[in-house]
Design a protein around this motif. Structure first.
Motif, PDB file in Angstrom:
ATOM      1  N   GLN A   1      39.021  -0.474 -21.432  1.00  0.00           N
ATOM      2  CA  GLN A   1      40.424  -0.064 -21.353  1.00  0.00           C
ATOM      3  C   GLN A   1      40.896   0.045 -19.914  1.00  0.00           C
ATOM      4  O   GLN A   1      42.039  -0.311 -19.587  1.00  0.00           O
ATOM      5  CB  GLN A   1      40.604   1.277 -22.066  1.00  0.00           C
TER       6      GLN A   1
ATOM      7  N   ARG B   1      48.522   3.486 -20.309  1.00  0.00           N
ATOM      8  CA  ARG B   1      49.655   2.565 -20.197  1.00  0.00           C
ATOM      9  C   ARG B   1      50.841   3.196 -19.477  1.00  0.00           C
ATOM     10  O   ARG B   1      51.748   2.478 -19.038  1.00  0.00           O
ATOM     11  CB  ARG B   1      50.077   2.107 -21.586  1.00  0.00           C
TER      12      ARG B   1
ATOM     13  N   SER C   1      39.529   9.637 -25.457  1.00  0.00           N
ATOM     14  CA  SER C   1      40.332   8.744 -26.297  1.00  0.00           C
ATOM     15  C   SER C   1      41.816   8.951 -26.044  1.00  0.00           C
ATOM     16  O   SER C   1      42.588   7.979 -25.972  1.00  0.00           O
ATOM     17  CB  SER C   1      40.012   8.989 -27.775  1.00  0.00           C
TER      18      SER C   1
ATOM     19  N   SER D   1      33.672   1.712 -23.844  1.00  0.00           N
ATOM     20  CA  SER D   1      35.042   1.481 -24.308  1.00  0.00           C
ATOM     21  C   SER D   1      36.050   1.837 -23.223  1.00  0.00           C
ATOM     22  O   SER D   1      37.031   1.117 -23.000  1.00  0.00           O
ATOM     23  CB  SER D   1      35.306   2.304 -25.567  1.00  0.00           C
ATOM     24  N   LEU D   2      35.817   2.957 -22.535  1.00  0.00           N
ATOM     25  CA  LEU D   2      36.701   3.355 -21.443  1.00  0.00           C
ATOM     26  C   LEU D   2      36.711   2.302 -20.341  1.00  0.00           C
ATOM     27  O   LEU D   2      37.756   2.000 -19.765  1.00  0.00           O
ATOM     28  CB  LEU D   2      36.251   4.704 -20.880  1.00  0.00           C
TER      29      LEU D   2
ATOM     30  N   GLN E   1      42.722   7.271 -22.825  1.00  0.00           N
ATOM     31  CA  GLN E   1      42.814   5.823 -22.958  1.00  0.00           C
ATOM     32  C   GLN E   1      44.193   5.415 -23.483  1.00  0.00           C
ATOM     33  O   GLN E   1      44.740   4.380 -23.083  1.00  0.00           O
ATOM     34  CB  GLN E   1      41.719   5.310 -23.888  1.00  0.00           C
ATOM     35  N   GLU E   2      44.767   6.219 -24.371  1.00  0.00           N
ATOM     36  CA  GLU E   2      46.111   5.925 -24.870  1.00  0.00           C
ATOM     37  C   GLU E   2      47.169   6.160 -23.801  1.00  0.00           C
ATOM     38  O   GLU E   2      48.215   5.515 -23.803  1.00  0.00           O
ATOM     39  CB  GLU E   2      46.407   6.794 -26.091  1.00  0.00           C
TER      40      GLU E   2
ATOM     41  N   LEU F   1      41.597  -3.411 -18.630  1.00  0.00           N
ATOM     42  CA  LEU F   1      42.881  -3.902 -19.143  1.00  0.00           C
ATOM     43  C   LEU F   1      44.051  -3.239 -18.423  1.00  0.00           C
ATOM     44  O   LEU F   1      45.063  -3.889 -18.122  1.00  0.00           O
ATOM     45  CB  LEU F   1      42.969  -3.637 -20.649  1.00  0.00           C
ATOM     46  N   ALA F   2      43.932  -1.921 -18.159  1.00  0.00           N
ATOM     47  CA  ALA F   2      45.006  -1.221 -17.444  1.00  0.00           C
ATOM     48  C   ALA F   2      45.177  -1.776 -16.036  1.00  0.00           C
ATOM     49  O   ALA F   2      46.303  -1.927 -15.540  1.00  0.00           O
ATOM     50  CB  ALA F   2      44.705   0.281 -17.394  1.00  0.00           C
TER      51      ALA F   2
ATOM     52  N   THR G   1      41.377   8.730 -13.848  1.00  0.00           N
ATOM     53  CA  THR G   1      40.212   8.347 -14.645  1.00  0.00           C
ATOM     54  C   THR G   1      39.001   9.177 -14.281  1.00  0.00           C
ATOM     55  O   THR G   1      38.319   9.731 -15.162  1.00  0.00           O
ATOM     56  CB  THR G   1      39.905   6.853 -14.440  1.00  0.00           C
TER      57      THR G   1
END
Length: 572
Positions: free
Chosen positions: A328, A193, A186, A324-325, A189-190, A331-332, A205
């Protein structure tokens, strides 16, 4: 009907049932050991053998074949029966835990243990406190029930104040490895960005996920540029036999079409991967294959190996976190793709502005130079010939630099020297020049035509307006914080709009024309800073412009193009 007559048959048949189950486990280990280890978890051959032995002894003792119960007292026999019954609960618990370990039990277990610990602390505080108070209460003959009630109220108030920090501490104490992995993923994931390129994103990752879930190995394949783009890949502790790109390309069409998670464990598997491909993944130690879902279609695949601990497995919580990863990560990737696209557009915009600047400079040079040549060709033909040579050198410089956004300061000063030689031919002694160039900065990359534009602006808007001309000073030296400082100062008429402004302010965007505006915009695009071009002007003292240059970006600073001609006059 007696109690013994009821319990003895139940105990006998339960012993037979447990013994039969243990025997089936042992047979399964002999026939298909991998399946038995994957299905039965901690329930191994040793445990099955022990339970088979204990169940058989209990059944024979109940029947009286083995004189175990008759040789001890009734109390001892009762305890033996209780122990046997508790022993029989163990296989049921293990069989129940085996499928539950694939479910979401960690959070429930942590909350249960935390609540039990809090209640236990409250209980022991109450009982221990009363035990210590009892002698004192007996001595003063205080009513024990009243004191106990007040003491309980006090404990409840204290625990109400301490409940939150105690609960946080106990949850940290009872935190499982899976929950720690969840926190690590988690946090990553933050942090996605902050990653600025696709290669680093892929590498970080797979490293974070592999370490968090304690996988023996992991590999990530990602295609950020679309269906026709190249694949990026990175591995974490790869173990032979490896999942090569060739094998991945064989598996990818199925995952691209289906987009579901494949799991080695049937309880978690969502994919309908053909048996042959599933066998290939299993042979290479893969436990999970998670598609990276992009905008409408998968863009990559994350493959995790078995866990380092022999009995550890992935469960539903892990799958949810990895899903979820995956979102994310997609999106990244899309964010980085947009950033790269913006960089390309900004570079193209800067190149277009450079072309516009050159298109503006060249006609200006040509107009002034031709007028100067016409004026000199009859009276001073040698000087007219020198002006023609300087003009040719300027055009040669423009052709050789092409679309390159950077040149060395030495090359830029060569262009400036040719330009000023033509202007001196026009103004004669009215234009005085001072050079102060530090040799240490001559090789520093500078934006093409940046210094020349500042010099042209000083001559055209500063010195040309004065009847008696003036002095133009050009200096370059190392500045603070790794910057290179270039100063263009003139003793011209100055800029009235800046007379009442503080000294050395950033260039006002609305004050100047296309040339300086282009220079300012290019500096911002190249260095992402707006404070690199500074200006000061005072009445009777002229105008000073300072250009501060950070080190050029690595992708722009170096090139192997032909260097501009450095014919006379060379930069001072």
């Amino acid at each position: 009907l007696t109690l013994d007559g009821l319990l003895v048959p139940i105990l006998f048949y339960a012993s037979c049932y447990i013994a039969g189950a243990a025997l089936v486990v042992l047979i399964l280990y002999v026939i298909d050991r991998p399946r038995a280890e994957a299905t039965l978890w901690h329930w191994g051959r040793t445990g099955a053998a022990l339970v088979l032995s204990a169940a058989s002894l209990t059944a024979l003792s109940v029947l009286g074949i083995l004189p175990v119960l008759s040789a001890v007292s009734d109390t001892t026999a009762g305890w033996l029966i209780v122990c046997a019954q508790l022993l029989y609960v163990a296989p049921v618990m293990l069989v129940s835990v085996a499928p539950l370990r694939h479910g979401k039990v960690d959070e429930v277990l942590t909350r249960t243990l935390t609540s039990m610990a809090l209640l236990g602390l409250l209980f022991f505080a109450f009982v221990g406190g009363l035990t210590l108070l009892d002698p004192y209460l007996a001595r003063i003959e205080a009513p024990r029930n009243v004191v106990a009630g007040l003491y309980m109220i006090l404990l409840l108030v204290i625990f109400d104040r301490l409940a939150r920090p105690l609960r946080a501490y106990l949850r940290a104490v009872f935190l499982t490895d899976r929950q720690r992995a969840r926190r690590v993923v988690s946090r990553f994931q933050e942090q996605m960005r902050t990653i600025l390129d696709h290669e680093t994103l892929v590498r970080r990752t797979v490293e974070v996920v592999g370490a968090a879930y304690e996988a023996r190995s992991a590999v990530l394949f990602l295609r950020p540029s679309g269906p026709e783009g190249p694949w990026l890949s990175s591995t974490y502790h790869p173990e032979p036999p490896y999942l090569t790109e060739r094998l991945f390309r064989r598996l990818w069409p199925h995952f691209e079409r289906e987009g579901r998670i494949w799991a080695r464990n049937p309880e978690l598997n969502e994919s309908r991967l053909p048996p042959e491909e599933a066998r290939l993944l299993a042979e290479r130690g893969a436990a999970l294959a998670v598609p990276i879902q992009g905008d409408g279609a998968p863009m990559g695949l994350l493959v995790l190996g078995l866990k380092k601990q022999r009995r550890a497995v992935y469960n539903l919580e892990d799958l949810e976190q990895l899903r979820s990863l995956s979102g994310q990560l997609a999106l990244a990737v899309e964010r980085l793709t947009l950033v790269e696209r913006e960089k390309v557009l900004a570079r193209q915009r800067a190149e277009a502005q450079l072309v516009a600047l050159r298109a503006q400079i060249n006609p200006h040079f040509l107009f002034n130079a031709l007028n100067t040549i016409i004026a000199l060709i009859e009276e001073r033909p040698e000087q007219a010939e020198a002006v023609v040579e300087h003009l040719a050198a300027i055009f040669r410089h423009t052709l050789q630099t092409g679309g390159h956004p950077f040149v060395t300061l030495d090359e830029e000063l060569t262009l400036v020297a040719h330009y000023l030689a033509i202007e001196q031919a026009r103004f004669g002694e009215k234009l005085r020049l001072e050079w102060d160039i530090d040799a240490a900065v001559r090789s520093v990359p500078v934006p093409a035509f940046a210094v020349q534009t500042l010099v042209e602006n000083a001559v055209k808007h500063g010195l040309e307006k004065q009847r008696g001309g003036g002095c133009l000073r050009l200096a370059a030296r190392p500045g603070p914080d790794g910057l290179t400082e270039i100063v263009v100062a003139d003793t011209g008429a100055g800029i009235p709009e800046l007379f009442d402004q503080p000294v050395d302010i950033p260039l006002p965007e609305t004050l100047f024309g296309l040339g300086l505006t282009n220079v300012s915009a290019r500096l911002e695009q190249l260095y992402q800073r707006r404070d690199l071009l500074r200006i000061a002007s005072r009445p009777g003292r002229g105008t000073t412009v300072r250009l501060l240059l950070p080190p050029a970006p690595a992708t722009e600073a170096g090139d192997d193009r032909p260097r501009p001609d450095r014919a006379v006059p060379a930069a001072p």
